[in-house]
Write an enzyme that holds these catalytic residues in place. Structure first.
Site, mmCIF file in Angstrom:
data_model
loop_
_atom_site.group_PDB
_atom_site.id
_atom_site.type_symbol
_atom_site.label_atom_id
_atom_site.label_comp_id
_atom_site.label_asym_id
_atom_site.label_seq_id
_atom_site.Cartn_x
_atom_site.Cartn_y
_atom_site.Cartn_z
ATOM 1 N N GLU A 54 -73.074 -66.004 44.140
ATOM 2 C CA GLU A 54 -73.623 -66.992 43.213
ATOM 3 C C GLU A 54 -73.393 -68.426 43.683
ATOM 4 O O GLU A 54 -74.359 -69.221 43.741
ATOM 5 C CB GLU A 54 -73.045 -66.795 41.804
ATOM 6 C CG GLU A 54 -73.362 -65.437 41.190
ATOM 7 C CD GLU A 54 -72.266 -64.420 41.425
ATOM 8 O OE1 GLU A 54 -72.014 -63.603 40.520
ATOM 9 O OE2 GLU A 54 -71.652 -64.441 42.518
ATOM 10 N N LEU B 54 -65.568 -44.724 67.915
ATOM 11 C CA LEU B 54 -65.840 -44.940 66.490
ATOM 12 C C LEU B 54 -66.193 -46.387 66.147
ATOM 13 O O LEU B 54 -65.870 -46.883 65.073
ATOM 14 C CB LEU B 54 -64.641 -44.489 65.632
ATOM 15 C CG LEU B 54 -64.218 -43.023 65.791
ATOM 16 C CD1 LEU B 54 -63.018 -42.726 64.898
ATOM 17 C CD2 LEU B 54 -65.367 -42.082 65.460
ATOM 18 N N CYS C 284 -68.373 -63.065 37.973
ATOM 19 C CA CYS C 284 -66.959 -62.945 37.575
ATOM 20 C C CYS C 284 -66.584 -64.073 36.627
ATOM 21 O O CYS C 284 -67.143 -65.169 36.660
ATOM 22 C CB CYS C 284 -66.055 -62.926 38.799
ATOM 23 S SG CYS C 284 -66.102 -64.431 39.798
ATOM 24 N N ALA D 142 -73.546 -34.042 61.729
ATOM 25 C CA ALA D 142 -74.634 -33.805 62.674
ATOM 26 C C ALA D 142 -74.566 -32.339 63.066
ATOM 27 O O ALA D 142 -73.619 -31.912 63.735
ATOM 28 C CB ALA D 142 -74.484 -34.701 63.898
#
Length: 384
Positions: free
Chosen positions: A70, A222, A93, A172
């Site tokens: 925002e 990774l 918030c 996979a």
């Protein structure tokens, strides 16, 4: 006749207004996704400021979670924000954290209307942001794009409500439901298009988790290896009850470039933990499973949530995957199916658990499916 014309004109104007709201909210949702994997522990929010049908400010949660979406959008809009409409994918918030409340920034900017996709379940917000805006005389509409926003913020919601991350399991599998060759030997299953899609998913997650068996068998890195996106690699997490991770592994060697967290038991030897720490890895101790072996999965997920992880991608191996599925901790499954078989002696995708525990379970439903060259990607999500 005149009244009918006026009614038709009003109805047309209402339709156009709703279509515009949907278009601007869709943009806010798209912007918010730019931050996925970068903003934890904060949610990845998108915001758009519109005045007289013209976009005058756009924003999304910045890396590290601040600034929020925002104030980013309002800063770009500047003084033109006065009297404008703010579209935002999550309730602004209302509490003082490490930055001032977004609701206060919205009020100070002179925004006339806020279109908010969904309420924030965080107890420090939980409707108070919307209430604060209304008390300041701002029109607040809630619910447009709520389903998409709930999916985009699933990690934030899960961490707040259940004290664990949103768990995405990636599998996979070959055409005969195997993930590896006999003897846990790696085998090429997915093509380049599927691999690229997985690397993009890695970039959109906060952390990626594997078991020590996968590390020892495959020596994976990774990271996100899409061009120019190495910096968006997630935290690498290894479940390693006895600290058997080799010091020569690629994960350990790259621990200073891309964070490596090794989760182990309270009984793991201190010298091994010190060596990992010296290499740049973080050792996190959690309880062991009852009965052993292995680590206590609720404790693992809770520890990750406490460190701010909201979106957790699980990539292996079969034992870790089956344990999470059996325990009911998997929220989303990305099933990549290759075109070629591995053979009856290959490693089953979920070990002793049949793949139908996902594909034919009432606990999961298909959300999307697409072809990636010779591979097929099917995304399942928790049914309830």
């Amino acid at each position: 006749m005149i009244f009918r014309i006026l009614e038709d004109q009003l109805a047309q104007k209402s339709r156009e207004s709703k279509a515009a709201d949907q278009r601007f909210m869709q943009l806010a949702l798209t912007l918010g996704r730019r931050g996925q994997g970068l903003t934890w522990p904060n949610p990845a929010v998108g915001a758009v400021v519109v005045k007289d049908g013209v976009i005058i400010g756009r924003g999304w949660t910045q890396p590290g979670g601040r600034p929020h979406a925002e104030p980013e959008a309002l800063k770009r809009a500047g003084e033109a924000a006065r009297g404008a409409t703010l579209y935002v994918t999550l309730e602004p918030c209302s509490h003082v954290g490490k930055s001032p409340p977004c609701a206060d920034a919205v009020i100070a900017a002179g925004i006339a209307r806020v279109v908010s996709a969904i309420e924030d379940p965080n107890p420090e917000v939980a409707g108070q942001g919307h209430a604060k805006l209304r008390a300041a005389g701002i029109t607040v509409d809630i619910g447009l794009g709520a389903a998409e926003a709930a999916r985009d913020h699933a990690g934030h919601f899960r961490r707040v409500r259940d004290r664990r991350p949103h768990v995405i399991l990636k599998l996979a599998v070959s055409s005969d439901d195997k993930i590896g060759a006999a003897g846990r030997k790696p085998v090429a299953i997915s093509g380049e298009a599927a691999k690229a899609r997985v690397h993009l998913l890695r970039a959109q997650c906060d952390a990626i988790l594997v078991g020590i068996g996968t590390v020892r068998a495959d020596d994976p890195l990774l990271t996100c290896r899409l061009p120019g996106m190495a910096a968006r690699s997630p935290v690498r997490v290894v479940l390693d009850r006895s600290l058997r991770i080799p010091g020569s592994s690629r994960l350990v060697h790259s621990a200073r470039e891309t964070p490596l967290w090794v989760m182990t038991s309270n009984l793991a030897e201190a010298p091994a933990a010190m060596k990992l720490g010296a290499a740049g890895a973080k050792v996190i101790r959690v309880a062991t499973a009852t009965p052993p072996p292995g680590l206590d999965l609720p404790a693992v997920l809770r520890a990750l949530a406490e460190k701010g992880i909201t979106r957790l991608l699980v990539e292996g191996g079969a034992r870790v995957a089956s344990s999470l599925v059996a325990a009911g901790f998997v929220d989303e499954v990305w099933l990549l199916r290759g075109a070629e078989p591995v053979g009856a002696d290959g490693v089953a995708a979920l070990g002793a658990l049949p793949l139908t525990a996902i594909t034919q379970s009432p606990n999961f439903r298909v959300r999307a499916s697409q072809s990636l060259q010779k591979d097929t990607l099917t995304i399942y999500e928790r049914a309830a």
